[in-house]
Design a protein around this motif. Structure first.
Motif, PDB file in Angstrom:
ATOM      1  N   ALA A 148       2.899  -3.257  -6.291  1.00  0.00           N
ATOM      2  CA  ALA A 148       3.189  -3.852  -4.984  1.00  0.00           C
ATOM      3  C   ALA A 148       3.823  -2.781  -4.113  1.00  0.00           C
ATOM      4  O   ALA A 148       4.775  -2.127  -4.520  1.00  0.00           O
ATOM      5  CB  ALA A 148       4.128  -5.040  -5.127  1.00  0.00           C
ATOM      6  N   GLY A 149       3.260  -2.568  -2.937  1.00  0.00           N
ATOM      7  CA  GLY A 149       3.815  -1.586  -2.010  1.00  0.00           C
ATOM      8  C   GLY A 149       2.721  -0.746  -1.395  1.00  0.00           C
ATOM      9  O   GLY A 149       1.545  -0.866  -1.727  1.00  0.00           O
ATOM     10  N   ASN A 150       3.134   0.104  -0.480  1.00  0.00           N
ATOM     11  CA  ASN A 150       2.181   0.985   0.183  1.00  0.00           C
ATOM     12  C   ASN A 150       2.063   2.295  -0.564  1.00  0.00           C
ATOM     13  O   ASN A 150       2.946   2.672  -1.336  1.00  0.00           O
ATOM     14  CB  ASN A 150       2.600   1.231   1.641  1.00  0.00           C
ATOM     15  N   LEU A 151       0.971   2.972  -0.336  1.00  0.00           N
ATOM     16  CA  LEU A 151       0.708   4.252  -0.981  1.00  0.00           C
ATOM     17  C   LEU A 151       0.587   5.331   0.085  1.00  0.00           C
ATOM     18  O   LEU A 151       0.223   5.054   1.224  1.00  0.00           O
ATOM     19  CB  LEU A 151      -0.574   4.163  -1.803  1.00  0.00           C
ATOM     20  N   ILE A 152       0.892   6.561  -0.297  1.00  0.00           N
ATOM     21  CA  ILE A 152       0.819   7.700   0.613  1.00  0.00           C
ATOM     22  C   ILE A 152       0.039   8.805  -0.089  1.00  0.00           C
ATOM     23  O   ILE A 152       0.410   9.227  -1.193  1.00  0.00           O
ATOM     24  CB  ILE A 152       2.232   8.221   0.956  1.00  0.00           C
ATOM     25  N   LYS A 153      -1.045   9.276   0.535  1.00  0.00           N
ATOM     26  CA  LYS A 153      -1.863  10.322  -0.071  1.00  0.00           C
ATOM     27  C   LYS A 153      -1.002  11.545  -0.376  1.00  0.00           C
ATOM     28  O   LYS A 153      -0.229  11.992   0.446  1.00  0.00           O
ATOM     29  CB  LYS A 153      -3.011  10.700   0.863  1.00  0.00           C
ATOM     30  N   ILE A 180      -3.646  -5.801 -10.690  1.00  0.00           N
ATOM     31  CA  ILE A 180      -3.305  -6.700  -9.585  1.00  0.00           C
ATOM     32  C   ILE A 180      -2.489  -5.893  -8.583  1.00  0.00           C
ATOM     33  O   ILE A 180      -1.476  -5.301  -8.942  1.00  0.00           O
ATOM     34  CB  ILE A 180      -2.498  -7.910 -10.084  1.00  0.00           C
ATOM     35  N   VAL A 181      -2.938  -5.880  -7.323  1.00  0.00           N
ATOM     36  CA  VAL A 181      -2.310  -5.028  -6.316  1.00  0.00           C
ATOM     37  C   VAL A 181      -1.987  -5.821  -5.052  1.00  0.00           C
ATOM     38  O   VAL A 181      -2.839  -6.526  -4.527  1.00  0.00           O
ATOM     39  CB  VAL A 181      -3.252  -3.851  -5.938  1.00  0.00           C
ATOM     40  N   TYR A 182      -0.755  -5.668  -4.587  1.00  0.00           N
ATOM     41  CA  TYR A 182      -0.334  -6.203  -3.287  1.00  0.00           C
ATOM     42  C   TYR A 182      -0.019  -4.993  -2.417  1.00  0.00           C
ATOM     43  O   TYR A 182       0.953  -4.274  -2.678  1.00  0.00           O
ATOM     44  CB  TYR A 182       0.911  -7.085  -3.435  1.00  0.00           C
ATOM     45  N   THR A 183      -0.862  -4.734  -1.399  1.00  0.00           N
ATOM     46  CA  THR A 183      -0.698  -3.529  -0.602  1.00  0.00           C
ATOM     47  C   THR A 183      -1.373  -3.657   0.754  1.00  0.00           C
ATOM     48  O   THR A 183      -2.186  -4.557   0.962  1.00  0.00           O
ATOM     49  CB  THR A 183      -1.273  -2.302  -1.343  1.00  0.00           C
ATOM     50  N   GLN A 218      -3.261  -8.787   0.311  1.00  0.00           N
ATOM     51  CA  GLN A 218      -2.482  -8.250   1.427  1.00  0.00           C
ATOM     52  C   GLN A 218      -1.005  -8.307   1.069  1.00  0.00           C
ATOM     53  O   GLN A 218      -0.516  -9.335   0.631  1.00  0.00           O
ATOM     54  CB  GLN A 218      -2.746  -9.050   2.705  1.00  0.00           C
ATOM     55  N   GLU A 219      -0.313  -7.195   1.250  1.00  0.00           N
ATOM     56  CA  GLU A 219       1.121  -7.139   0.963  1.00  0.00           C
ATOM     57  C   GLU A 219       1.867  -8.096   1.889  1.00  0.00           C
ATOM     58  O   GLU A 219       1.573  -8.203   3.058  1.00  0.00           O
ATOM     59  CB  GLU A 219       1.623  -5.716   1.178  1.00  0.00           C
ATOM     60  N   ILE A 220       2.836  -8.776   1.346  1.00  0.00           N
ATOM     61  CA  ILE A 220       3.642  -9.712   2.123  1.00  0.00           C
ATOM     62  C   ILE A 220       4.824  -8.963   2.705  1.00  0.00           C
ATOM     63  O   ILE A 220       5.537  -8.258   1.996  1.00  0.00           O
ATOM     64  CB  ILE A 220       4.137 -10.863   1.223  1.00  0.00           C
ATOM     65  N   ASN A 221       5.039  -9.107   4.000  1.00  0.00           N
ATOM     66  CA  ASN A 221       6.175  -8.424   4.645  1.00  0.00           C
ATOM     67  C   ASN A 221       7.440  -9.217   4.466  1.00  0.00           C
ATOM     68  O   ASN A 221       7.527 -10.353   4.486  1.00  0.00           O
ATOM     69  CB  ASN A 221       5.920  -8.217   6.134  1.00  0.00           C
TER      70      ASN A 221
END
Length: 125
Positions: free
Chosen positions: A69-74, A96-99, A122-125
């Protein structure tokens, strides 16, 4: 919208308000402050005590399941190498991915066979 906390830190500094305590997450952080402030330091741990957590009975999952769960950065917070490794092993697995970073997973979704899956949400804010 009115500030629910009343005043800001800057308001306190402008008014010459002295602070009584400084909170730190671990005792070792005390060394990062001048000695004259050490008597004002209070440790407030950021975590929880596992002794008070009731854990259910462990049941082994038939399919190895990974979650993120979270955002990724190249080239920063990037799990591409891990996904490539899983793909190379041709193991039965589920991810399972939330992003909001769907692009990191696009190249892995198409080649998946029936024994692997990636569920994107979709990641939940």
């Amino acid at each position: 919208m009115k500030n629910p906390y009343g005043a800001t830190i800057l308001d306190g500094l402008k008014n010459g308000v002295e602070k009584d305590k400084i909170s730190v997450p671990i005792l070792e952080a005390k060394d990062g402050y001048y000695k004259e402030f050490h008597d004002k330091i209070v440790v407030i741990p950021q975590g929880f005590d596992f002794k008070n957590v009731k854990v259910g009975e462990y049941k082994k999952n038939d399919i190895p399941t990974f979650a993120y769960a979270g955002n990724l950065i190249k080239n920063g917070r990037d799990i591409t190498n891990f996904l490539e490794y899983l793909e190379s092993q041709n193991l039965i697995s589920k991810f399972i991915v939330y992003t909001k970073s769907f692009s990191f997973f696009e190249k892995f979704i198409q080649p998946l066979k029936g024994n692997r899956s990636i569920d994107l949400y979709q990641e939940i804010n």
